[in-house]
Every structure is written in C-alpha cells, then in structure tokens.
Design a protein around this motif. Sequence first.
Motif, PDB file in Angstrom:
ATOM      1  N   SER A 198       0.852  -1.188   0.000  1.00 56.06           N
ATOM      2  CA  SER A 198       0.000   0.000   0.000  1.00 56.06           C
ATOM      3  C   SER A 198       0.889   1.239   0.000  1.00 56.06           C
ATOM      4  CB  SER A 198      -0.898  -0.005   1.245  1.00 56.06           C
ATOM      5  OG  SER A 198      -1.575   1.224   1.393  1.00 56.06           O
ATOM      6  N   THR A 199       0.582   2.216  -0.890  1.00 51.84           N
ATOM      7  CA  THR A 199       1.410   3.412  -1.027  1.00 51.84           C
ATOM      8  C   THR A 199       0.518   4.643  -1.072  1.00 51.84           C
ATOM      9  OG1 THR A 199       2.959   2.111  -2.371  1.00 51.84           O
ATOM     10  CG2 THR A 199       3.251   4.506  -2.365  1.00 51.84           C
ATOM     11  N   PHE A 200       0.873   5.678  -0.325  1.00 47.02           N
ATOM     12  CA  PHE A 200       0.089   6.909  -0.343  1.00 47.02           C
ATOM     13  C   PHE A 200       0.941   8.093   0.103  1.00 47.02           C
ATOM     14  CE2 PHE A 200      -0.342   5.168   3.887  1.00 47.02           C
ATOM     15  CZ  PHE A 200      -0.327   6.262   4.742  1.00 47.02           C
ATOM     16  N   SER A 201       0.452   9.273  -0.205  1.00 41.92           N
ATOM     17  CA  SER A 201       1.063  10.528   0.229  1.00 41.92           C
ATOM     18  C   SER A 201       0.408  10.958   1.530  1.00 41.92           C
ATOM     19  CB  SER A 201       0.863  11.608  -0.846  1.00 41.92           C
ATOM     20  OG  SER A 201       1.040  12.900  -0.305  1.00 41.92           O
ATOM     21  N   ILE A 202       1.185  11.518   2.444  1.00 40.30           N
ATOM     22  CA  ILE A 202       0.585  11.978   3.691  1.00 40.30           C
ATOM     23  C   ILE A 202      -0.301  13.191   3.420  1.00 40.30           C
ATOM     24  CG2 ILE A 202       2.529  11.133   5.060  1.00 40.30           C
ATOM     25  CD1 ILE A 202       3.218  14.179   5.428  1.00 40.30           C
ATOM     26  N   ASP A 203      -1.187  13.469   4.370  1.00 39.33           N
ATOM     27  CA  ASP A 203      -2.105  14.608   4.276  1.00 39.33           C
ATOM     28  C   ASP A 203      -2.122  15.303   5.634  1.00 39.33           C
ATOM     29  OD1 ASP A 203      -4.091  16.434   3.830  1.00 39.33           O
ATOM     30  OD2 ASP A 203      -5.679  14.984   3.411  1.00 39.33           O
ATOM     31  N   VAL A 204      -1.631  16.535   5.671  1.00 40.69           N
ATOM     32  CA  VAL A 204      -1.587  17.277   6.937  1.00 40.69           C
ATOM     33  C   VAL A 204      -2.734  18.270   7.055  1.00 40.69           C
ATOM     34  CG1 VAL A 204       0.920  17.070   7.072  1.00 40.69           C
ATOM     35  CG2 VAL A 204      -0.085  19.072   5.967  1.00 40.69           C
ATOM     36  N   ASP A 205      -3.596  18.341   6.054  1.00 36.93           N
ATOM     37  CA  ASP A 205      -4.677  19.322   6.070  1.00 36.93           C
ATOM     38  C   ASP A 205      -5.707  18.969   7.135  1.00 36.93           C
ATOM     39  OD1 ASP A 205      -3.432  20.580   3.976  1.00 36.93           O
ATOM     40  OD2 ASP A 205      -4.669  19.640   2.436  1.00 36.93           O
ATOM     41  N   SER A 206      -6.451  19.997   7.563  1.00 36.25           N
ATOM     42  CA  SER A 206      -7.491  19.800   8.579  1.00 36.25           C
ATOM     43  C   SER A 206      -8.813  20.436   8.165  1.00 36.25           C
ATOM     44  CB  SER A 206      -7.036  20.398   9.913  1.00 36.25           C
ATOM     45  OG  SER A 206      -6.780  21.793   9.782  1.00 36.25           O
ATOM     46  N   ALA A 207      -8.913  20.870   6.898  1.00 38.17           N
ATOM     47  CA  ALA A 207     -10.094  21.608   6.449  1.00 38.17           C
ATOM     48  C   ALA A 207     -11.369  20.793   6.601  1.00 38.17           C
ATOM     49  CB  ALA A 207      -9.917  22.044   4.994  1.00 38.17           C
ATOM     50  N   SER A 208     -11.301  19.491   6.364  1.00 37.73           N
ATOM     51  CA  SER A 208     -12.501  18.663   6.388  1.00 37.73           C
ATOM     52  C   SER A 208     -13.151  18.676   7.768  1.00 37.73           C
ATOM     53  CB  SER A 208     -12.166  17.231   5.980  1.00 37.73           C
ATOM     54  OG  SER A 208     -13.310  16.401   6.067  1.00 37.73           O
ATOM     55  N   TYR A 209     -12.363  18.519   8.810  1.00 38.27           N
ATOM     56  CA  TYR A 209     -12.951  18.475  10.155  1.00 38.27           C
ATOM     57  C   TYR A 209     -13.622  19.799  10.500  1.00 38.27           C
ATOM     58  CZ  TYR A 209     -13.551  18.052  15.175  1.00 38.27           C
ATOM     59  OH  TYR A 209     -14.103  18.018  16.435  1.00 38.27           O
ATOM     60  N   GLY A 266       1.911  23.507   0.155  1.00 35.01           N
ATOM     61  CA  GLY A 266       1.392  24.139   1.356  1.00 35.01           C
ATOM     62  C   GLY A 266       0.290  23.310   1.965  1.00 35.01           C
ATOM     63  N   ASN A 267      -0.503  23.928   2.810  1.00 36.45           N
ATOM     64  CA  ASN A 267      -1.595  23.224   3.466  1.00 36.45           C
ATOM     65  C   ASN A 267      -2.896  23.977   3.249  1.00 36.45           C
ATOM     66  OD1 ASN A 267      -0.376  25.246   5.133  1.00 36.45           O
ATOM     67  ND2 ASN A 267      -1.647  24.571   6.819  1.00 36.45           N
ATOM     68  N   ALA A 268      -4.001  23.280   3.449  1.00 37.60           N
ATOM     69  CA  ALA A 268      -5.325  23.879   3.305  1.00 37.60           C
ATOM     70  C   ALA A 268      -6.061  23.761   4.627  1.00 37.60           C
ATOM     71  CB  ALA A 268      -6.117  23.185   2.195  1.00 37.60           C
ATOM     72  N   ALA A 269      -6.651  24.867   5.070  1.00 39.46           N
ATOM     73  CA  ALA A 269      -7.420  24.883   6.308  1.00 39.46           C
ATOM     74  C   ALA A 269      -8.718  25.632   6.059  1.00 39.46           C
ATOM     75  CB  ALA A 269      -6.630  25.533   7.449  1.00 39.46           C
ATOM     76  N   TYR A 270      -9.722  25.313   6.861  1.00 41.78           N
ATOM     77  CA  TYR A 270     -11.020  25.977   6.762  1.00 41.78           C
ATOM     78  C   TYR A 270     -11.244  26.750   8.048  1.00 41.78           C
ATOM     79  CZ  TYR A 270     -16.077  26.624   6.382  1.00 41.78           C
ATOM     80  OH  TYR A 270     -17.340  27.165   6.332  1.00 41.78           O
ATOM     81  N   ILE A 271     -11.424  28.061   7.933  1.00 44.50           N
ATOM     82  CA  ILE A 271     -11.617  28.919   9.096  1.00 44.50           C
ATOM     83  C   ILE A 271     -13.112  29.158   9.270  1.00 44.50           C
ATOM     84  CG2 ILE A 271     -10.969  31.074  10.209  1.00 44.50           C
ATOM     85  CD1 ILE A 271      -8.611  29.244   9.581  1.00 44.50           C
ATOM     86  N   SER A 272     -13.708  28.435  10.210  1.00 48.96           N
ATOM     87  CA  SER A 272     -15.152  28.531  10.417  1.00 48.96           C
ATOM     88  C   SER A 272     -15.526  29.562  11.464  1.00 48.96           C
ATOM     89  CB  SER A 272     -15.700  27.163  10.838  1.00 48.96           C
ATOM     90  OG  SER A 272     -15.030  26.696  12.007  1.00 48.96           O
ATOM     91  N   ASN A 273     -14.589  29.899  12.338  1.00 50.64           N
ATOM     92  CA  ASN A 273     -14.873  30.876  13.386  1.00 50.64           C
ATOM     93  C   ASN A 273     -13.555  31.431  13.914  1.00 50.64           C
ATOM     94  OD1 ASN A 273     -13.886  28.880  15.265  1.00 50.64           O
ATOM     95  ND2 ASN A 273     -15.928  27.959  15.260  1.00 50.64           N
ATOM     96  N   PHE A 274     -13.648  32.363  14.836  1.00 51.41           N
ATOM     97  CA  PHE A 274     -12.452  33.028  15.347  1.00 51.41           C
ATOM     98  C   PHE A 274     -11.566  32.051  16.125  1.00 51.41           C
ATOM     99  CE2 PHE A 274     -10.174  35.852  18.349  1.00 51.41           C
ATOM    100  CZ  PHE A 274      -9.557  36.686  17.424  1.00 51.41           C
ATOM    101  N   ARG A 275     -12.182  31.112  16.817  1.00 52.49           N
ATOM    102  CA  ARG A 275     -11.383  30.140  17.567  1.00 52.49           C
ATOM    103  C   ARG A 275     -10.553  29.279  16.620  1.00 52.49           C
ATOM    104  NH1 ARG A 275     -13.147  24.868  21.016  1.00 52.49           N
ATOM    105  NH2 ARG A 275     -11.285  24.723  22.311  1.00 52.49           N
ATOM    106  N   GLU A 276     -11.134  28.913  15.480  1.00 55.81           N
ATOM    107  CA  GLU A 276     -10.388  28.119  14.503  1.00 55.81           C
ATOM    108  C   GLU A 276      -9.229  28.931  13.928  1.00 55.81           C
ATOM    109  OE1 GLU A 276      -9.442  24.669  12.401  1.00 55.81           O
ATOM    110  OE2 GLU A 276     -10.819  25.016  14.079  1.00 55.81           O
ATOM    111  N   ALA A 277      -9.451  30.227  13.718  1.00 56.42           N
ATOM    112  CA  ALA A 277      -8.373  31.096  13.251  1.00 56.42           C
ATOM    113  C   ALA A 277      -7.224  31.104  14.252  1.00 56.42           C
ATOM    114  CB  ALA A 277      -8.905  32.512  13.035  1.00 56.42           C
ATOM    115  N   GLN A 278      -7.547  31.139  15.528  1.00 57.17           N
ATOM    116  CA  GLN A 278      -6.515  31.123  16.561  1.00 57.17           C
ATOM    117  C   GLN A 278      -5.740  29.810  16.541  1.00 57.17           C
ATOM    118  OE1 GLN A 278      -8.011  31.362  20.579  1.00 57.17           O
ATOM    119  NE2 GLN A 278      -6.104  32.206  21.366  1.00 57.17           N
ATOM    120  N   LYS A 279      -6.425  28.695  16.337  1.00 58.19           N
ATOM    121  CA  LYS A 279      -5.756  27.389  16.285  1.00 58.19           C
ATOM    122  C   LYS A 279      -4.786  27.310  15.116  1.00 58.19           C
ATOM    123  CE  LYS A 279      -6.760  22.412  15.971  1.00 58.19           C
ATOM    124  NZ  LYS A 279      -6.009  22.090  14.735  1.00 58.19           N
TER     125      LYS A 279
END
Length: 700
Positions: free
Chosen positions: A228-239, A471-484
């Motif tokens: 099994s072979t794959f590329s890692i994924d560090v993104d957190s946008a989905s959650y 780079g990475n992709a993130a989803y900013i849903s609120n101010f707390r997520e922006a802080q994270k």
Amino acid sequence: MSDDMNEDPLAALTRTTLPPPSAQARQRAIEAGLATFAAQQQKAETTAKGLGWGARLRTIITSLKGISIMDLRLPIGTAAIVLLVLPLGYQLYNSTMLTPDETLPPRPVMANQPAAEIANNTAPSGQVVASPDKAVAAPEPETAGADAASVMTEDTMAATGLAAPSTSMQSMVQTGAQMRQEAVAMPAPAPLAKTGGAIAGSMTVPSGDTFTRFDEQRLKTVAEDPVSTFSIDVDSASYAYVRRMLEDGLLPAPDAVRVEEMINYFPFDYAPAHSAATPFEPSMAVYPTPWNPRTQLLQIGIKGYVPPAGEDKPSNLVFLIDTSGSMEADDKLPLLKRAFALLVDQLSDNDTVSIVAYAGSAGVVLEPTVATQRARILSALDNLSAGGSTAGAEGIELAYRLAEQAKVAGGTNRVILATDGDFNVGIDDPEDLEAYIKAKRDSGVTLSVLGFGRGNLDDATMQALAQNGNGNAAYISNFREAQKVLVEEMGGTLDMIAKDVKIQVEFNPAIVSEYRLIGYETRALNREDFNNDAVDAGDVGAGTTVTALYEITPAGSGRELVDPLRYGAQAGTEPAAVATMNAPGEIAFLKMRYKLPDRDVSQLIEAPVTPALVYGDIADVSDDMRFAAAVAAFGQKLRGSVYTTGIGWSAIEELARAGKGSDKNGYRAEFINLVRTASLLKPDSDSDPCDVAVSAEGCD
C-alpha cells in the motif's frame, strides 16, 4: 336668506341626478389606462427579468400606481377604471404566488446527473433530497391555466357592465396564467422530514459547496496486493467544515468527510524528532478494532521536528485576499481580517508582510512591509471591502511577483490565499492554474489556502492548489479556529520541515490476510511512485502530527471477507512461505520517503511492525490510540461506510471519552459534543447489528 341658500352644498349634490354615462369617454378611459399599463409593464420587464416572483409583484404594483391618464371629470369613467384595474391587479398578484392548497413537485433530474445519483434521488453534489415516495405531484398545467384565465372572461366583464376585453387584455390574462404555471413548475427545496426532533435518515441540505468526489478505500487481499502506497495529508479543512455543518444542524455531504483530515485535526503525543536532518520518526502500534472484533488496527504516526524556541526563521508572507462580492458575509471577509490580525501579532522584525486584494481586478494593497509596523498592516487590512467579480488567477500572479521581489534566503517564502473558493475569472483552466502554482513552487515560493464561509466554497480547487503549492489547506469557520491555525499551529502552517513525504507498507501474508487503509482516498499513489522523486507528495510543518490507520485481518482467523484463491498455492513457492523465511514474525514493513526543504533527493526511513507492538485489549492502549480510533469510527459512520455498521454513536462517544486525556485546548471535549450532535441528525439505523461497546463484547 332662503332655506335653499343656507342648505349644505354637499347635501344638495346628493339629490342631483347624475348625467348619463358617455360610452365614448368610458372607452377612451379604458384604452388609455390599458395603453399606459402596457407601456409601464414593458419598461419594467428589463429590471424585473431574472428576479424572484416577489420582485415581479412589486414591479406590477409600481406600474399600477403609475396609471394616471383618466377623465376625472366623468365620475362614471373613474368607476370603470377602478372596476377594470382592481380585478386585473388581483389576478396578476395571484399569478405569481402559490395558494395554500398547492404543493411543489419533487426536484427535477438534471440532464448531467449520474445514473447512480438518479437511482438514489440525490443532488449532483451528493446531497440527499426528498425521496420519490414522499414527493407530491404538481397541479396539472391545464388546471392551473384554467384557474388563471377564468378570472377575466367575457361573461364576467358583461356582468360588471364593462366591455369585452381587447386582444391586449386577453394577452395579459394569458401571460398571468403562464406565470402561474411557471411558478408551480419551479423546483422546491427538499422537505425536512423529522423524527423525534432529528432529521430522519441521512438527509442533508444542499449547501452549494463543491468537493472532490471519491470512493471509500476498499478491502484488499495481501496475497494479491501486499503493498500500500500513499502521500501523507496534513490538512485539517474537512474536520472544521464538518464541525460547522453539524453545529448548524446539517449533515455534510459524504465527499466533504475526509477521514484522515478528521484524525489529523487533533495533535497526538508521538515520539519527537531529534534533529532537523531527520525531521520525524515513526511511532506504531497494533490493537483491536472498536467497530469489528474480528480485525485489528495498525496505527502509524509521526510528529514533525520542532525548532528551538529561540530560533527565528525569517518569513516573507504575501496575503492574497479575495474581496469579491461573495466575501461580504460576516463569516468571510470580516472574519478573515480578524484572523490575519492574529497572525500579524505573532510575527517579528525578521518577517515581512505584503497584501494583494483581488475582485474585478487585482491590486497591491500593501507593499512588502516589516511585520513590526503592525498599525500600517492592520490599517491596510481594515480598509478592505467586498465587491465585484472574482479574478483569482490574476491575483495569484501578482502575489507571486511580490513574494519573489521580497524573497528571503533560508527562510519561508509563502503566499497565503484566503478565499471562499470562488474562482471564475483569469486562468480559468484548472490544469493551467495548477501548473503555474507548481512552477512557482519549484522557484521556492509555496502556497497555503485558507477557506472561509459557506455557500460557494470550492474545496476541490483549494485542495488542488495547496497540494501543488507545497502548502496546506485549512477551513476557518470561526475566530477560535483562526486562533488554532494561525497562532497555536503557526509553525506547522508556515515552517515546512519536510516535503514530498510518502508512506509505503508491505504486509506479511503469513500474518495478515486482508487490509484496508482508512481515508487518504485522494492521496493514493502507485507502487512505483514511492521511489520516484519526481512524484509530488505531502509536506510536513514544524510540530505537525500525522496519523494513518490500517484495518487488518489476521491470517488463518477464518474471518476474512474474501475467499482464498482456488489455485493460489500452485504457482510455485507460496508468498506466505517466502515472507516467513525472510522475516519470521513480522506483521508488516514500513517505508517512508521525504525530502528536506532545500533538497531534491529523498531520504528513506524503514521500520518493521513486530509482535512487540501488539496490544491484546483496547483498554491497554494509550489515550491517543483510543481517541484516534474514535475519530476514525466517527468519520466513517458519518460518510455511511459499509465497514462501520457494527458500532453506534454511543459507543463512539464512550471510546472518545476514554481517550480524552488532559485535553489542554478542549478540542477533544468539543469532538465528544459533536458525536452527540451527529447522533441526533443521523440516528443509528435499526439494521445495525449491534451497538459495540469499547470492549467489543457480545458482537461476534
């Protein structure tokens, strides 16, 4: 004075005999009124075109107000106009609305909708709509048209003493009937059938957001496909996106749920790396699967190297900000400004900031500026406003020019794109845009993408750009997520410590008969890609943790889902015998490849998965392992996986509580609440074989 002279003039008028009506005056008044109405209506059609029925109604009423040509000297003429206009206005008003006893038809099937979606009655985005057996039919067009036309017939006109309608009047009446039919034929939102206060089944509300379509990872047999072979994924946008949907009382589209991003949203306490030269080392464990007592989980985790606290690596950052009209909502541009202000507060005099805004055209809002000039930077951010169409590609080109202009050697040179994902002007070919981003990546300037808002989020494009931009992709849903994302994880967001990280696992057929990688569907690689340094893969930031889970079936357990091959043992030496001879007792063998940020040749890390890493009971594993398994079960169940039907929401919540640990920032407690919310929106079905407890007892 006589009594006649003292009499009230108004009282005298009441005894006055009115003159007989003038047919010519009446006809002139009618024709003048109709002509004015038609002219005003034609003039309003241009502005009313494309508007909703409410806006058209307001246009009609405005036109009626504009009728002023009538013979005021003839009271009977005025009465005729009133009798004519009021029924017509009432009819035109009714022609643009639905009466309470009318119902809307089911959502029409789109011409390009896949057959599978048609069979399941789903929207093209994967969102579930009303089922056919619950849809109600619309009124027959003939009936609707008859209702509309019956208001102003010749008999009705004659009964009121008015002349029969002219050809133009009949045309307007027919137009009203046609408008009524069109209103009835418009597709309606799917009704939200609720049971016990929760939306029944797995119903979702279409959001307008788009995601990359993918099928769930399937089970594989080791005898046929041991690697099994794959590329890692560090993104957190989905959650972050899934959390927002659930908190709003909505179920996300299945393709919005990427299980690996759900797991990688949370930090885990993996073994730290000892130097930047070897930026991480793998941590592994094997333990029972919470949702299937017949299988086990192989967990692989890494944690990126964290530079010493005193080290201040220079950064050259370009904020590329979408200021198109779609960014006007409070959870878009206003939130974006506050989020970037947080990031600016974390920078030092060793960093520079530039700002490019794009809407109808791109423009430089702030030339490269030392980060300590916070007032100037924040003022430039504060002056941004939303308006215009989107020219994303043009903005990207300008941002890269600024990044190259202020490029720092040995530091971070990065464009941070903040958008709701609306790209519709400029380099409109996705392949050309990705090629442009990739070329700039090779020159040393990387790209991260921050998504904001909901309604037209183009997650697929955002993911593609971030991957091609190293780079990475993130989803900013609120101010707390922006802080994270921009404060707590600033190192992981900005400081790349390894690039093109790939994972390859070879399973021993003497120990493992079947396996399934959980998640990473959009990151799959071919076996030969592992040793090919030209193949792009995921990147790891400072301090970032990455987790991968395999569900494996022990060989010889009799619990395999795939029958063995009838002739598998007749092709020479058995693979199991070879594996046992070369590495007796090994469960699997792990290989990882990565490149240092300034290198183009990869380095290799290898490690065996041995019986010493196996836990017999999930109660004996670490909190991190229990929690990772809980998130994996949650993501799969939310997607509707066929592999997690044996676990209920309460068992997932119990497992997450058991793995909560210290939970410094409260993210795990937030997840536990999210599980509870999901259980209300998507209740466990009666067909689930059991609600598996943490120990998985009683579900054999």
